[in-house]
Design a protein around this motif. Sequence first.
Motif, PDB file in Angstrom:
ATOM      1  N   UNK A 180      -5.155  -7.170   3.425  1.00 46.80           N
ATOM      2  CA  UNK A 180      -3.833  -7.190   2.786  1.00 46.80           C
ATOM      3  C   UNK A 180      -3.997  -7.722   1.369  1.00 46.80           C
ATOM      4  N   UNK A 181      -3.511  -6.979   0.379  1.00 47.16           N
ATOM      5  CA  UNK A 181      -3.514  -7.417  -1.019  1.00 47.16           C
ATOM      6  C   UNK A 181      -2.118  -7.910  -1.379  1.00 47.16           C
ATOM      7  N   UNK A 182      -2.039  -9.134  -1.898  1.00 50.40           N
ATOM      8  CA  UNK A 182      -0.731  -9.724  -2.219  1.00 50.40           C
ATOM      9  C   UNK A 182      -0.733 -10.314  -3.622  1.00 50.40           C
ATOM     10  N   UNK A 183       0.334 -10.046  -4.366  1.00 44.66           N
ATOM     11  CA  UNK A 183       0.641 -10.830  -5.562  1.00 44.66           C
ATOM     12  C   UNK A 183       2.150 -10.989  -5.627  1.00 44.66           C
ATOM     13  N   UNK A 184       2.596 -12.065  -6.219  1.00 47.22           N
ATOM     14  CA  UNK A 184       4.001 -12.453  -6.159  1.00 47.22           C
ATOM     15  C   UNK A 184       4.937 -11.415  -6.773  1.00 47.22           C
ATOM     16  N   UNK A 190       1.228  -3.641  -5.784  1.00 43.34           N
ATOM     17  CA  UNK A 190       2.003  -2.582  -5.122  1.00 43.34           C
ATOM     18  C   UNK A 190       2.253  -1.422  -6.076  1.00 43.34           C
ATOM     19  N   UNK A 191       2.626  -1.769  -7.320  1.00 39.91           N
ATOM     20  CA  UNK A 191       2.906  -0.740  -8.323  1.00 39.91           C
ATOM     21  C   UNK A 191       1.642   0.024  -8.711  1.00 39.91           C
ATOM     22  N   UNK A 192       0.490  -0.630  -8.555  1.00 39.44           N
ATOM     23  CA  UNK A 192      -0.790  -0.001  -8.910  1.00 39.44           C
ATOM     24  C   UNK A 192      -1.475   0.605  -7.693  1.00 39.44           C
ATOM     25  N   UNK A 193      -0.732   0.750  -6.612  1.00 35.65           N
ATOM     26  CA  UNK A 193      -1.299   1.226  -5.345  1.00 35.65           C
ATOM     27  C   UNK A 193      -2.006   2.566  -5.494  1.00 35.65           C
ATOM     28  N   UNK A 194      -1.385   3.505  -6.184  1.00 33.39           N
ATOM     29  CA  UNK A 194      -1.969   4.845  -6.322  1.00 33.39           C
ATOM     30  C   UNK A 194      -3.299   4.801  -7.071  1.00 33.39           C
ATOM     31  N   UNK A 195      -3.366   3.971  -8.118  1.00 40.85           N
ATOM     32  CA  UNK A 195      -4.608   3.847  -8.898  1.00 40.85           C
ATOM     33  C   UNK A 195      -5.714   3.255  -8.034  1.00 40.85           C
ATOM     34  N   UNK A 196      -5.368   2.215  -7.274  1.00 36.72           N
ATOM     35  CA  UNK A 196      -6.357   1.550  -6.420  1.00 36.72           C
ATOM     36  C   UNK A 196      -6.882   2.507  -5.353  1.00 36.72           C
ATOM     37  N   UNK A 197      -5.974   3.214  -4.687  1.00 34.41           N
ATOM     38  CA  UNK A 197      -6.381   4.139  -3.626  1.00 34.41           C
ATOM     39  C   UNK A 197      -7.191   5.311  -4.176  1.00 34.41           C
ATOM     40  N   UNK A 198      -6.852   5.754  -5.385  1.00 33.40           N
ATOM     41  CA  UNK A 198      -7.567   6.874  -6.002  1.00 33.40           C
ATOM     42  C   UNK A 198      -9.026   6.529  -6.254  1.00 33.40           C
ATOM     43  N   UNK A 199      -9.291   5.255  -6.549  1.00 37.03           N
ATOM     44  CA  UNK A 199     -10.652   4.821  -6.873  1.00 37.03           C
ATOM     45  C   UNK A 199     -11.432   4.312  -5.662  1.00 37.03           C
ATOM     46  N   UNK A 200     -10.809   4.359  -4.489  1.00 38.65           N
ATOM     47  CA  UNK A 200     -11.471   3.857  -3.285  1.00 38.65           C
ATOM     48  C   UNK A 200     -11.376   4.901  -2.174  1.00 38.65           C
ATOM     49  N   UNK A 201     -12.405   5.689  -2.032  1.00 39.65           N
ATOM     50  CA  UNK A 201     -12.400   6.740  -1.010  1.00 39.65           C
ATOM     51  C   UNK A 201     -12.535   6.172   0.397  1.00 39.65           C
ATOM     52  N   UNK A 202     -12.947   4.901   0.488  1.00 35.67           N
ATOM     53  CA  UNK A 202     -13.187   4.285   1.797  1.00 35.67           C
ATOM     54  C   UNK A 202     -11.933   3.649   2.386  1.00 35.67           C
ATOM     55  N   UNK A 212      -8.478  -0.344   6.341  1.00 30.82           N
ATOM     56  CA  UNK A 212      -7.051  -0.131   6.098  1.00 30.82           C
ATOM     57  C   UNK A 212      -6.585  -1.187   5.111  1.00 30.82           C
ATOM     58  N   UNK A 213      -5.675  -0.797   4.221  1.00 32.77           N
ATOM     59  CA  UNK A 213      -5.240  -1.679   3.142  1.00 32.77           C
ATOM     60  C   UNK A 213      -3.717  -1.783   3.126  1.00 32.77           C
ATOM     61  N   UNK A 214      -3.227  -3.012   3.180  1.00 35.48           N
ATOM     62  CA  UNK A 214      -1.786  -3.279   3.110  1.00 35.48           C
ATOM     63  C   UNK A 214      -1.468  -3.904   1.755  1.00 35.48           C
ATOM     64  N   UNK A 215      -0.338  -3.524   1.168  1.00 42.74           N
ATOM     65  CA  UNK A 215       0.113  -4.108  -0.096  1.00 42.74           C
ATOM     66  C   UNK A 215       1.368  -4.930   0.168  1.00 42.74           C
ATOM     67  N   UNK A 216       1.393  -6.163  -0.328  1.00 40.59           N
ATOM     68  CA  UNK A 216       2.538  -7.044  -0.098  1.00 40.59           C
ATOM     69  C   UNK A 216       2.890  -7.791  -1.379  1.00 40.59           C
ATOM     70  N   UNK A 217       4.142  -8.254  -1.445  1.00 37.52           N
ATOM     71  CA  UNK A 217       4.614  -9.008  -2.608  1.00 37.52           C
ATOM     72  C   UNK A 217       5.733  -9.941  -2.161  1.00 37.52           C
TER      73      UNK A 217
END
Length: 238
Positions: A85-89, A94-106, A125-130
Amino acid sequence: MSSLAIHLLWLLIHLVISIFFFVLKIANVLESYLISSGFLKKYESINVGKLRYLAVVVDSEDALQINKVIKLVQWLADIGVKHVCLYDNEGILKKSKDIILKNLSCVKLFEEGDEQSLRGKKTMSLEFASQSDGKEALAKAANLLLKKHLKLRSLGENQEEKIFTEAHMTEALRAVGSGGPEPDLLLVYGPVRCHLGFPAWRLRYTEIVHMGPLKSLKYGSLLKAIYKFTLVRQNYGK
């Protein structure tokens, strides 16, 4: 004692403390290098299966370093961590989710992943939280429980059925989309030693480790933190 002597004593104490932390920092950097280079063999065999769910809390300013975050997630996948789970306040990640997923095929989104699809060693599996998954989610869950209470009251149900328990709150949080798993380990990247607003109800048995600022990200330090967690025996009580 004169004011000059007190001032000199303060400077001496400050110098000793500064030297101590400088030496400690050098020692940590050296240890991280030795771990990364494979010189410390004990870190090569980690029972990563004991780490079922890992949360990474990033200070909002550090969260702007998306390339560092991507590198961190890739390292976790290489180590064999399955659920993160990736979290920032402020929700920057979360807003950068598409960029992160695009660069991580795994990586697959937490909602899409299942144990069968994550059998590959470097798939996670990757969860995004805020913050919206914190206080706001709690308010939504409480509102949902209130509506249920009013409905039961209008139907004239027994008083026992109007008592809210922890299980009811957990169910309500899941219903509003904020009932994720409790992390076994939480790594904090930032200047302060706290969970930076990560939902407290998901931290009942979580080990919390402060990793320093994200700009000082080191593979050896990450591996060491996970290794130390796998050696901990957790007592959950009755």
